[in-house]
Design an enzyme around this catalytic site. Structure first.
Site, PDB file in Angstrom:
ATOM      1  N   PRO A  68       0.844  -1.201   0.000  1.00 19.40           N
ATOM      2  CA  PRO A  68       0.000   0.000   0.000  1.00 19.40           C
ATOM      3  C   PRO A  68       0.877   1.248   0.000  1.00 19.40           C
ATOM      4  O   PRO A  68       1.750   1.403   0.852  1.00 19.40           O
ATOM      5  CB  PRO A  68      -0.786  -0.123   1.311  1.00 19.40           C
ATOM      6  CG  PRO A  68       0.079  -0.977   2.187  1.00 19.40           C
ATOM      7  CD  PRO A  68       0.799  -1.923   1.283  1.00 19.40           C
ATOM      8  N   THR A 105       1.141   5.507  -0.392  1.00 13.56           N
ATOM      9  CA  THR A 105       0.592   6.854  -0.477  1.00 13.56           C
ATOM     10  C   THR A 105       0.931   7.444  -1.836  1.00 13.56           C
ATOM     11  O   THR A 105       2.096   7.459  -2.242  1.00 13.56           O
ATOM     12  CB  THR A 105       1.185   7.732   0.632  1.00 13.56           C
ATOM     13  OG1 THR A 105       0.853   7.180   1.905  1.00 13.56           O
ATOM     14  CG2 THR A 105       0.669   9.154   0.535  1.00 13.56           C
ATOM     15  N   GLN A 153      -6.529  -1.055   1.705  1.00 12.14           N
ATOM     16  CA  GLN A 153      -6.027  -0.889   3.064  1.00 12.14           C
ATOM     17  C   GLN A 153      -6.900   0.137   3.794  1.00 12.14           C
ATOM     18  O   GLN A 153      -7.098   1.250   3.302  1.00 12.14           O
ATOM     19  CB  GLN A 153      -4.569  -0.430   3.076  1.00 12.14           C
ATOM     20  CG  GLN A 153      -3.982  -0.447   4.488  1.00 12.14           C
ATOM     21  CD  GLN A 153      -2.595   0.134   4.566  1.00 12.14           C
ATOM     22  OE1 GLN A 153      -2.401   1.316   4.279  1.00 12.14           O
ATOM     23  NE2 GLN A 153      -1.623  -0.672   4.968  1.00 12.14           N
ATOM     24  N   TYR A 210      -0.337   5.342  13.046  1.00 14.01           N
ATOM     25  CA  TYR A 210      -1.710   5.811  12.849  1.00 14.01           C
ATOM     26  C   TYR A 210      -2.577   5.321  14.016  1.00 14.01           C
ATOM     27  O   TYR A 210      -2.074   4.705  14.956  1.00 14.01           O
ATOM     28  CB  TYR A 210      -2.235   5.359  11.491  1.00 14.01           C
ATOM     29  CG  TYR A 210      -1.529   6.024  10.333  1.00 14.01           C
ATOM     30  CD1 TYR A 210      -1.567   7.409  10.164  1.00 14.01           C
ATOM     31  CD2 TYR A 210      -0.788   5.284   9.419  1.00 14.01           C
ATOM     32  CE1 TYR A 210      -0.900   8.036   9.113  1.00 14.01           C
ATOM     33  CE2 TYR A 210      -0.114   5.897   8.365  1.00 14.01           C
ATOM     34  CZ  TYR A 210      -0.176   7.275   8.217  1.00 14.01           C
ATOM     35  OH  TYR A 210       0.489   7.891   7.191  1.00 14.01           O
TER      36      TYR A 210
END
Length: 361
Positions: free
Chosen positions: A24, A26, A101, A166
Site C-alpha cells: 500500500p 501513499t 487498506q 496511525y
C-alpha cells in the site's frame, strides 16, 4: 522453499497467482473527497497488468476524522463506491487479487481536512482529543462499515492498518497509552482494539472475504517483545488470512540492542502461524531479495518502491535472477510507468534520490 512464481492459497478468498504483492503506497492521486481519479485507477490497474499477485490500494480513510492527507482515497461513504467498484473490476480483469487498506489517522490526521483530531489520549502537540470508550467502539464500527463497503464494491479483501503510528498503532504505544478503560494500560488492553477491529470486520463481511493486518515490529512506542506477542496472538487466533509486517528495512536488525544478535525478520518467521500467511515489506528491490525472504520463511513479499519503479516487477523477478530495481530515474520513466502528475510531484519532493534532479515534470 516457495519460489516467487508459485501461487499462494489463503484460508479464505481467491488464490494469488504469485508471491509478490503490491504494498500500500501513499500516492496523493484521489479527489479531495476521497473519490477515485483516473490517475489512481490507472496506476493500480497497470500493476495488476504487470503481474502482481495481489494489488492493494493506498491507505483509505474509514472516517472523515481520520482523513490524513490531501489526495487520500476514501472508503468512509457510499459516494466512494462507484470509483472503488470500477477499480475492483479492473484489477479482477487483469488477474490480480485485490485489497483496500483501511486506515484512520488519529492524531496524525490532517487538521485542514477534519475539524477534530482524535487519539487514545489527549495530545496537545497534535491538538488531538482522547476518544471516549464509546468513541473507540465507533472507530471499530467505522472499520467494519468500510470493509462492508469495500466488499460491496467487489474487492477480494481489506487490510487493517495497525502500523506506522496511525490510530490503531497509537493504542499500542506503551509510553503514552495509559487509558484507564479496557483499551489502555496493560499490553493486552492496548492490543484489544486490534482484536476487536479484526472481529468486527470479519463479522461484517462474507465467509470468503480476505482480511489482512499490517503491524510495525518496533518504533512508534512499540517494543519488539510486545510486537511479537501481538503477532503471536493474531496468528494463533486465525481470524485474519495474512499478517503484513512492515519492516521499513526487511534485512535490518532490531533497534533493541538486547535483540540485535539476529535479523528482525527472524523474530517473526519463527512464530507458529498455522494457515495464516506471513508477508513482509521494506526495501525489497531485487530478485535475490525476494528469494531471500521466501527462503527465510515468509509466504509472500510486498513490494513498494520496486512497484513504483516497475509495474511488472514480479515478471522481472521471475525472468531474471540478477534483476534489481534502481533509482533515481527521470520523470519520463515514471510517466511511462503510469505514475500520475500528483504522485510524481510527491515522489520528487519527498523521496530523496528517487526522481532525477531537475526532471520532476
Amino acid at each position: 522453499m516457495p519460489t516467487p512464481s508459485q501461487s499462494l492459497t489463503l484460508r479464505r478468498g481467491p488464490r494469488w497467482r504469485n508471491r509478490v504483492a503490491l504494498a500500500p503506497l501513499t500516492n496523493l492521486q484521489s479527489n479531495a473527497d476521497g473519490t477515485l481519479t483516473d490517475d489512481e485507477h490507472d496506476w493500480l490497474a497497470r500493476r495488476a497488468d504487470g503481474g502482481f499477485g495481489m494489488v492493494m490500494t493506498c491507505a483509505a480513510f474509514v472516517d472523515d476524522a481520520g482523513h490524513s492527507f490531501t489526495g487520500q482515497l476514501g472508503a468512509s461513504d457510499d459516494a466512494h463506491l462507484p470509483g472503488l467498484t470500477r477499480l475492483a473490476d479492473s484489477l479482477r480483469a487483469a488477474g490480480a487479487a485485490s485489497s483496500v487498506q483501511l486506515q484512520h489517522g488519529g492524531r496524525r490526521g490532517d487538521r485542514a481536512l477534519t475539524s477534530t483530531l482524535v487519539a487514545p489520549w489527549d495530545d496537545p502537540k497534535y491538538g488531538a482529543q482522547a476518544l471516549t470508550t464509546d468513541g473507540v467502539q465507533q472507530v471499530i464500527a467505522d472499520f467494519a462499515a468500510a470493509a462492508r463497503r469495500v466488499e460491496r464494491a467487489g474487492f477480494d479483501g481489506v487490510e487493517i492498518h495497525g502500523a506506522h503510528g496511525y490510530l490503531l498503532a497509537q493504542f499500542l504505544d506503551g509510553r503514552n497509552n495509559v487509558r484507564t478503560d479496557r483499551y489502555g494500560g496493560s499490553a493486552d488492553n492496548r492490543f484489544a482494539i486490534i482484536h476487536e477491529t479484526i472481529a468486527a470486520v470479519r463479522a461484517a463481511t462474507g465467509a470468503d472475504f480476505q482480511v489482512g493486518l499490517r503491524l510495525s515490529p518496533e518504533r512508534y512506542g512499540i517494543v519488539l517483545d510486545e510486537a511479537r506477542e501481538l503477532a503471536r496472538q493474531v496468528l494463533a487466533d486465525g481470524a485474519v488470512d495474512y499478517l503484513d509486517m512492515s519492516m521499513w528495512d526487511t534485512f535490518k536488525h532490531p533497534h533493541d540492542r538486547e535483540s540485535h544478535d539476529r535479523p528482525l525478520l527472524d523474530y517473526f518467521t519463527e512464530i507458529p502461524r498455522g494457515d495464516v500467511r506471513l508477508g513482509v515489506a521494506g526495501k525489497i528491490l531485487s530478485s535475490a531479495q525476494v528469494h531471500e525472504c521466501l527462503d527465510r520463511g515468509v509466504d509472500f513479499v510486498l513490494a513498494g518502491t520496486a512497484g513504483i519503479l516497475h509495474h511488472d516487477f514480479p515478471r522481472l523477478v521471475v525472468d531474471d535472477l540478477d534483476f534489481t530495481a534502481t533509482h533515481p530515474q527521470p520523470a519520463s520513466h515514471f510517466i511511462a510507468e503510469s505514475v500520475g502528475p500528483a504522485f510524481l510531484d510527491y515522489l520528487a519532493t519527498n523521496w530523496d534520490d528517487f526522481v532525477t534532479a531537475g526532471d520532476a515534470t
